[in-house]
Design a protein around this motif. Sequence first.
Motif, PDB file in Angstrom:
ATOM      1  N   GLU B 102      -7.643 -48.674  22.492  1.00 21.26           N
ATOM      2  CA  GLU B 102      -6.995 -49.724  23.301  1.00 21.26           C
ATOM      3  C   GLU B 102      -7.397 -49.611  24.767  1.00 21.26           C
ATOM      4  O   GLU B 102      -7.568 -50.620  25.458  1.00 21.26           O
ATOM      5  CB  GLU B 102      -5.469 -49.628  23.162  1.00 21.26           C
ATOM      6  N   MET B 105     -10.613 -51.256  24.994  1.00 21.31           N
ATOM      7  CA  MET B 105     -10.500 -52.718  24.827  1.00 21.31           C
ATOM      8  C   MET B 105      -9.944 -53.413  26.063  1.00 21.31           C
ATOM      9  O   MET B 105     -10.122 -54.619  26.260  1.00 21.31           O
ATOM     10  CB  MET B 105      -9.585 -53.033  23.626  1.00 21.31           C
ATOM     11  N   LEU B 106      -9.238 -52.640  26.903  1.00 18.25           N
ATOM     12  CA  LEU B 106      -8.499 -53.232  28.027  1.00 18.25           C
ATOM     13  C   LEU B 106      -9.342 -54.139  28.941  1.00 18.25           C
ATOM     14  O   LEU B 106      -8.973 -55.300  29.161  1.00 18.25           O
ATOM     15  CB  LEU B 106      -7.830 -52.090  28.823  1.00 18.25           C
ATOM     16  N   PRO B 107     -10.492 -53.668  29.479  1.00 14.64           N
ATOM     17  CA  PRO B 107     -11.248 -54.558  30.377  1.00 14.64           C
ATOM     18  C   PRO B 107     -11.736 -55.820  29.660  1.00 14.64           C
ATOM     19  O   PRO B 107     -11.859 -56.879  30.268  1.00 14.64           O
ATOM     20  CB  PRO B 107     -12.444 -53.695  30.810  1.00 14.64           C
ATOM     21  N   SER B 109     -10.111 -57.483  27.497  1.00 17.57           N
ATOM     22  CA  SER B 109      -9.034 -58.484  27.391  1.00 17.57           C
ATOM     23  C   SER B 109      -8.999 -59.343  28.662  1.00 17.57           C
ATOM     24  O   SER B 109      -8.692 -60.527  28.605  1.00 17.57           O
ATOM     25  CB  SER B 109      -7.687 -57.813  27.133  1.00 17.57           C
ATOM     26  N   TYR B 115      -9.676 -60.618  20.138  1.00 15.82           N
ATOM     27  CA  TYR B 115      -9.235 -59.297  19.682  1.00 15.82           C
ATOM     28  C   TYR B 115     -10.264 -58.613  18.780  1.00 15.82           C
ATOM     29  O   TYR B 115     -10.644 -57.460  19.002  1.00 15.82           O
ATOM     30  CB  TYR B 115      -7.905 -59.443  18.946  1.00 15.82           C
ATOM     31  N   ARG B 118     -13.435 -57.526  20.630  1.00 14.89           N
ATOM     32  CA  ARG B 118     -13.279 -56.390  21.537  1.00 14.89           C
ATOM     33  C   ARG B 118     -12.975 -55.107  20.768  1.00 14.89           C
ATOM     34  O   ARG B 118     -13.388 -54.017  21.170  1.00 14.89           O
ATOM     35  CB  ARG B 118     -12.285 -56.670  22.656  1.00 14.89           C
ATOM     36  N   ARG B 154     -14.960 -47.070  28.245  1.00 13.15           N
ATOM     37  CA  ARG B 154     -14.228 -48.193  28.843  1.00 13.15           C
ATOM     38  C   ARG B 154     -15.075 -48.873  29.926  1.00 13.15           C
ATOM     39  O   ARG B 154     -15.125 -50.097  30.011  1.00 13.15           O
ATOM     40  CB  ARG B 154     -12.919 -47.679  29.458  1.00 13.15           C
TER      41      ARG B 154
END
Lengths: 454, 230
Positions: B102, B105-107, B109, B115, B118, B154
């Motif tokens: 997660e 995946m944050l950047p 989003s 979903y 990513r 990330r």
Amino acid sequence: MFKEPVKIILRRFRDRTLESGLLIIAVALGIGAFAAGLSLIMNTMEFSNQIMSSPEYRELVISTRSEASEMENPVEEKLVQENAVLTAADLEAANLAPGVEWAYVQNNSRLHLITADTGNMRPPEDMSPPGGDNAGGGEPRADDRQGIQISEEELAEMEADSSIIIAEFDEISGYEVTSQFFNSWDITASSGSLISEADITGTENVIVLGSELAALLAGESMEADELLGKKLLSREGYQTIIGIMNPVSEGFDQEYFSPYKDETGGFSGFRRRFMDTQLRFAVEDPEDLDSTAVLLSDWFESQLGEDQVVISNPRAEAEQLVSRNTGISLLILFLSAAGFFIALVNVSNIMMSRVLRMKKNVGILMALGASKNSIRKLFLTEALVLAVSGGIAGALLAIPLSGYMETAAGIEAGSWLYITIGAVLAGGLTTLFGLIPSRQFMKIDPAQAMRSAS
Amino acid sequence: MIRLENISKQYDLGGTTVDALKDVSLEINRGDYAAIMGPSGSGKSTMMHILGILDSATGGKYFLEDYDITALPDKEQARIRNKHFGFIFQSFNLFPELSAIENVMLPMSYAGIPYKTRKDKAVDLLQEVGLGHRMTHLPTMLSGGEQQRVAIARSLSNDPDLILADEPTGNLPSDKGEEIMEILESLNKRGVTVVMVTHNPAQGRRAGYVIELRDGMLIPGSPNLEAQNV
């Protein structure tokens, strides 16, 4: 599926159980009190408008003084004063008061019905029918004061007669009225007719039934309309049913109405001694009540002498009650709003400490691509979670609270709507207060946020 | 790729103005591997923040691909940080509430990537840094080296043109630091521009060139000085 930034907020909320729980409780109590307070004041105002628009509060009620204690004159004049009798003829007072729209007589009344149930009958040894002589012709059934006597055989015949209604209950209450009663209350007949001048001067006992009473008397075996023309058996004699009223909201639906007659002898005269005749004068504009009361007072004084009648103004009494209820409700609303405001300030403070702890993370989020607008939305999410969960809990608290307050104040209806409105309004305020602390991020650079110690 | 012209940065510390950067001009080209070095307080971090548009300069101009981005609106700055830059921090700066995957995946989003896409990308990146078996672990369950590898994954999530690494090995034992350095070097070999702040002279030597700062100024003789004469 929530996006990752929202997951951060939701999981922070979840992981800080004690802090989040206290926040929700504070918000729930604040919202609950505010919603209940708002519901109470709205219901009070609605109820006040409702009762003040009732025809009852456009009327002046004239009755004779019935107790010596109410009199201002010396006791030796008591007998003279008690002899003052109001009659339908006194309704002519209305001609002198231009504000009066309708004038009528209204007496409380009661009919004692004879039922087919013999258990309703008094046993023979207890009977003391008028005249005393009761010999022959089976067991008599009679009212304890006067009225008709019926033997079991006669009762059996009556039961077989489809034109006679024998009720299953032994008493109904109602009013003796003159015809303008129906105009004043804007009552119409759903079938048959209402009481007319002819009924008042006529000799037949006629009655008009309220809608629920008609349904009760008709039972399941017939339609209410079929009661028209039939005779209701009562100890006071047969009552011919001439009309059935449309439903009225004023509590008249379970009652009957019969013509008011001025005669003082016989059965009516007997009952008249036990009740006060009320003359009612309805004005079109409630503003005219006071001036009309003065005119009527002068008129009755000129006719009957001083202090013979009491003129009461139900509206003035109701206004006092309404004003007291509204005052109490406003005070409760003020207290609940104050409590809610204190809760909001505390929420804002706790949110500030949460936001400060989030400061470094906000800087990191900005480094990873969050705009200031995204950050604002993130804190909006947190404030919304708080407002929605607190709002729902608050509304659940407000329902019994508001219900209790309404029962105590004798007010009903509309609570759900007002509690929802109150909770949504309070939830909106909670969201706003919850967002205030995040405004600091609108002015700083990511590097500045990331330098924060947390 | 990046051109700084006479950048200066002043901080107001309780009424005293401190010059963190003074009139710095330099150029970083696509595919470069630069190390920013200098003693504590020399302006390394400030330089890194200015390069990453995490802070705004008080003077001078910043050109990215010849576009003047000195005074872009916040939304545009956020978009550039998200799409073109990848950040690696000394203290990793992972979100403890999110699992490794997660965090990666944050950047994405913020870039509006769906979903599924990513998630697939995050899986690939974590496998690439050797953490395919630790994807659902929270950062607290990972070692420092593993956390920094998650941070690298990330930083790569939106295929950045530039990786900005602020002392990426500063909190790691030397063997783990070496792993991170190798990853950065391999990224650079794949064409990603890397700018790294470091205290470590050995790591500085592994970079293509060193931008050396002292008292907020570029030191004369710094290999980049030729490049900055624009």
